[in-house]
Design an enzyme around this catalytic site. Structure first.
Site, PDB file in Angstrom:
ATOM      1  N   GLU A   1       0.826  -1.222   0.000  1.00 61.47           N
ATOM      2  CA  GLU A   1       0.000   0.000   0.000  1.00 61.47           C
ATOM      3  C   GLU A   1       0.853   1.262   0.000  1.00 61.47           C
ATOM      4  O   GLU A   1       0.383   2.348   0.360  1.00 61.47           O
ATOM      5  CB  GLU A   1      -0.952  -0.003   1.212  1.00 61.47           C
ATOM      6  CG  GLU A   1      -1.846  -1.211   1.334  1.00 61.47           C
ATOM      7  CD  GLU A   1      -2.894  -1.348   0.225  1.00 61.47           C
ATOM      8  OE1 GLU A   1      -2.880  -0.518  -0.705  1.00 61.47           O
ATOM      9  OE2 GLU A   1      -3.681  -2.300   0.280  1.00 61.47           O
TER      10      GLU A   1
ATOM     11  N   HIS B   1      -2.842   2.348   8.284  1.00 60.10           N
ATOM     12  CA  HIS B   1      -3.937   1.570   7.703  1.00 60.10           C
ATOM     13  C   HIS B   1      -4.110   0.289   8.500  1.00 60.10           C
ATOM     14  O   HIS B   1      -3.122  -0.336   8.893  1.00 60.10           O
ATOM     15  CB  HIS B   1      -3.601   1.238   6.238  1.00 60.10           C
ATOM     16  CG  HIS B   1      -4.469   0.173   5.644  1.00 60.10           C
ATOM     17  ND1 HIS B   1      -5.834   0.313   5.514  1.00 60.10           N
ATOM     18  CD2 HIS B   1      -4.174  -1.062   5.156  1.00 60.10           C
ATOM     19  CE1 HIS B   1      -6.330  -0.790   4.965  1.00 60.10           C
ATOM     20  NE2 HIS B   1      -5.349  -1.639   4.743  1.00 60.10           N
TER      21      HIS B   1
ATOM     22  N   HIS C   1      -7.396  -2.972   9.736  1.00 60.59           N
ATOM     23  CA  HIS C   1      -8.650  -3.670   9.425  1.00 60.59           C
ATOM     24  C   HIS C   1      -9.510  -3.837  10.676  1.00 60.59           C
ATOM     25  O   HIS C   1      -9.715  -4.965  11.134  1.00 60.59           O
ATOM     26  CB  HIS C   1      -8.326  -5.058   8.845  1.00 60.59           C
ATOM     27  CG  HIS C   1      -7.453  -5.060   7.627  1.00 60.59           C
ATOM     28  ND1 HIS C   1      -6.796  -6.190   7.170  1.00 60.59           N
ATOM     29  CD2 HIS C   1      -7.135  -4.061   6.748  1.00 60.59           C
ATOM     30  CE1 HIS C   1      -6.109  -5.906   6.066  1.00 60.59           C
ATOM     31  NE2 HIS C   1      -6.289  -4.610   5.798  1.00 60.59           N
TER      32      HIS C   1
ATOM     33  N   GLU D   1     -17.676  11.835  22.457  1.00 58.54           N
ATOM     34  CA  GLU D   1     -16.360  12.385  22.117  1.00 58.54           C
ATOM     35  C   GLU D   1     -16.073  12.433  20.615  1.00 58.54           C
ATOM     36  O   GLU D   1     -15.127  13.113  20.192  1.00 58.54           O
ATOM     37  CB  GLU D   1     -15.258  11.533  22.778  1.00 58.54           C
ATOM     38  CG  GLU D   1     -15.273  11.557  24.279  1.00 58.54           C
ATOM     39  CD  GLU D   1     -14.548  12.775  24.846  1.00 58.54           C
ATOM     40  OE1 GLU D   1     -13.362  12.926  24.544  1.00 58.54           O
ATOM     41  OE2 GLU D   1     -15.189  13.557  25.560  1.00 58.54           O
TER      42      GLU D   1
ATOM     43  N   HIS E   1     -12.963  -3.346   3.608  1.00 53.32           N
ATOM     44  CA  HIS E   1     -11.527  -3.589   3.727  1.00 53.32           C
ATOM     45  C   HIS E   1     -10.949  -3.055   5.053  1.00 53.32           C
ATOM     46  O   HIS E   1     -10.344  -3.810   5.798  1.00 53.32           O
ATOM     47  CB  HIS E   1     -10.782  -2.970   2.538  1.00 53.32           C
ATOM     48  CG  HIS E   1      -9.305  -3.236   2.536  1.00 53.32           C
ATOM     49  ND1 HIS E   1      -8.602  -3.624   1.425  1.00 53.32           N
ATOM     50  CD2 HIS E   1      -8.374  -3.168   3.534  1.00 53.32           C
ATOM     51  CE1 HIS E   1      -7.337  -3.799   1.738  1.00 53.32           C
ATOM     52  NE2 HIS E   1      -7.170  -3.522   3.008  1.00 53.32           N
TER      53      HIS E   1
HETATM   54  P1  13P Z   1       0.973  -5.404   3.157  1.00 51.66           P
HETATM   55  O1  13P Z   1       1.360  -6.691   3.847  1.00 51.66           O
HETATM   56  O2  13P Z   1       1.545  -5.327   1.755  1.00 51.66           O
HETATM   57  O3  13P Z   1       1.304  -4.197   3.990  1.00 51.66           O
HETATM   58  O4  13P Z   1      -0.600  -5.412   2.939  1.00 51.66           O
HETATM   59  C1  13P Z   1      -1.483  -5.529   4.022  1.00 51.66           C
HETATM   60  C2  13P Z   1      -2.776  -4.848   3.755  1.00 51.66           C
HETATM   61  O5  13P Z   1      -3.455  -4.484   4.695  1.00 51.66           O
HETATM   62  C3  13P Z   1      -3.208  -4.601   2.367  1.00 51.66           C
HETATM   63  O6  13P Z   1      -4.260  -3.696   2.322  1.00 51.66           O
HETATM   64 ZN    ZN Z   2      -5.454  -3.673   4.159  1.00 47.78          ZN
END
Ligand code: 13P
Ligand code: ZN
Length: 270
Positions: free
Chosen positions: A116, A139, A141, A169, A210
């Site tokens: 990413e 980033h 999940h 908050e 995602h």
């Molecule tokens: P990477 O292992 O390449 O960082 O990817 C993980 C991910 O969350 C892809 O969106």
């Molecule tokens: Zn991801």
């Protein structure tokens, strides 16, 4: 030369990746972090430039030319960062208008930066234009934010307003709201460009089905942003299917604006 393992930015990065894993936001290799480093500070720990190897990035970002980043490796597990930082993390310097990344440290097994990287670097450029003190793009999940993108409209105003109503908050922590991208193929320049565009107006960008991107001045602030949005999403997922008897009204949200000196995203409150 001081040991880089004693650098405050390294300790913070390791602590943050470990904590994100503990929160369940980064299963397997899920998630990635990049942090802009200060060259003067880094010189206390590394000879610059001492280029180990060069990796093409596949995009250009002239605004970031010469900038240094500590970044997680692709395919690497956040739970393992603390045990082998030099394998799971790397320090790169962007060169040739961002088209090349010079590896200065890390990725010791021959690995490379996160898939990413385009979204991270393009988002850094967008956030630096909005706030010259932005340092971090993160980033991950988180379960409830992802779940919410299956059952809630992806309309950004509605998505933001729902989160603001889930916890008092929220509007104080992210008055700029949450921008949302529909499902797109990850790891591409296209999703990178789309994410960066969304980063122009908010520090949180949800990737439907995602995960989420956050931006901030340091790791704690960015973690806290995501943590607050994820908690709101959890409360939404716990209550959305139940009869709602009480809520936080727009009048209350206006009171929070006044009390905490924040300005809600233009047009988002009635
Ligand atoms: P990477 O292992 O390449 O960082 O990817 C993980 C991910 O969350 C892809 O969106
Ligand atoms: Zn991801």
């Amino acid at each position: 030369m001081k040991s880089i393992m004693n650098a405050p930015f390294m300790a913070e990065m390791i602590r943050t990746a470990t904590n994100m894993y503990a929160h369940g936001w980064d299963e397997r290799n899920g998630g990635n972090i990049s942090m802009l480093l200060d060259e003067a500070e880094l010189k206390e720990y590394l000879t610059i430039p001492a280029i180990v190897r060069t990796i093409p990035t596949g995009f250009t970002a002239p605004e970031l030319d010469g900038k240094l980043f500590l970044v997680t490796g692709t395919g690497k597990y956040f739970k393992n960062v603390q045990y082998d930082p030099k394998k799971n993390l790397g320090i790169v310097r962007l060169a040739e208008n961002g088209a090349e990344a010079e590896v200065l440290w890390g990725f010791s097994d021959g690995g490379r930066f996160t898939s990413e990287f385009p979204a991270h670097m393009m988002s850094h450029a967008a956030r630096l234009a909005a706030d010259p003190e932005n340092r971090v793009i993160m980033h991950c999940h988180p379960n409830n934010l992802i779940a919410m993108t299956y059952v809630h409209t992806l309309d950004e105003r509605e998505f933001t307003r729902t989160l603001w109503r889930m916890e008092t908050e929220c509007i104080v922590v992210f008055p700029d709201g949450v921008n949302v991208l529909p499902w797109m193929l990850c790891g591409t320049n296209e999703i990178g460009e789309a994410t960066a565009k969304k980063m122009e107006t908010a520090r949180l960008v949800v990737w439907a089905q995602h995960g989420i991107y956050g931006a901030g001045r340091d790791l704690d602030e960015t973690f806290g942003l995501i943590e607050t949005a994820e908690k709101a999403a959890e409360i939404y997922m716990k209550t959305a299917h139940l009869p709602i008897l009480n809520t936080i009204t727009d009048e209350a949200l206006h009171q929070l604006e006044a009390r905490f000196g924040v300005k809600a995203r233009e047009g988002y409150l009635d």
